[in-house]
Design a protein around this motif. Structure first.
Motif, short mmCIF file in Angstrom:
data_model
loop_
_atom_site.label_atom_id
_atom_site.label_comp_id
_atom_site.label_asym_id
_atom_site.label_seq_id
_atom_site.Cartn_x
_atom_site.Cartn_y
_atom_site.Cartn_z
N TYR A 39 -100.79 -2.31 -4.07
CA TYR A 39 -100.67 -3.46 -3.00
C TYR A 39 -100.86 -4.85 -3.08
O TYR A 39 -100.48 -5.63 -2.31
N GLU A 81 -103.48 -2.69 8.49
CA GLU A 81 -102.68 -2.03 9.22
C GLU A 81 -101.93 -0.91 9.05
O GLU A 81 -101.51 -0.25 9.73
N ASP A 82 -101.95 -0.64 7.63
CA ASP A 82 -100.91 0.32 7.20
C ASP A 82 -101.66 1.57 7.02
O ASP A 82 -102.94 1.68 6.46
N ASP A 83 -101.40 2.76 7.34
CA ASP A 83 -102.01 3.96 7.26
C ASP A 83 -102.49 4.34 5.73
O ASP A 83 -103.41 4.90 5.40
N ASP A 84 -101.22 4.25 4.95
CA ASP A 84 -101.49 4.36 3.62
C ASP A 84 -102.49 3.62 2.78
O ASP A 84 -103.19 4.06 2.08
N GLU A 85 -102.28 2.42 3.29
CA GLU A 85 -103.46 1.38 2.74
C GLU A 85 -104.87 1.75 3.01
O GLU A 85 -105.96 1.86 2.29
#
Length: 103
Positions: A39, A81-85
């Motif tokens: 990321y 805010e990202d689900d994968d993150e």
């Protein structure tokens, strides 16, 4: 998968003050920080300074821009805010906690 190159436990007692929407301040202790090559960000995990040893900790996680020393306490924190993150951060946290249980 996140690279855990710079996992730094909060041994140096870094503290961060968070301010909620109502202007209330709460002091948090840095649990650890880590970098993710996937990321391209640095992350910090925090828990309330007021937490006692016998209670379950509410851990907060944020991405941050480290200062020149790699410190999380001097820069801005950003929500994840990202689900994968989030999944990646949880995986790193679970690995950290499992390693702590072994010690």
């Amino acid at each position: 998968m996140a690279e855990q190159e710079n996992v730094k436990p909060g041994a140096d007692d870094q503290q961060i003050t968070l301010i909620d929407d109502k202007g209330n301040e709460e002091l948090y202790q840095v649990l650890f920080t880590f970098d993710s090559e996937d990321y391209g960000k640095s992350y910090v995990l925090l828990y309330p300074e007021s937490a006692s040893d016998d209670e379950e900790l509410e851990i907060q996680a944020f991405s941050f821009t480290p200062d020149a020393n790699g410190d999380a306490s001097q820069g801005d924190l950003y929500p994840i805010e990202d689900d994968d993150e989030w999944s990646m951060v949880e995986e790193v946290l679970n690995t950290f906690l499992a390693d702590e249980d072994e010690d």
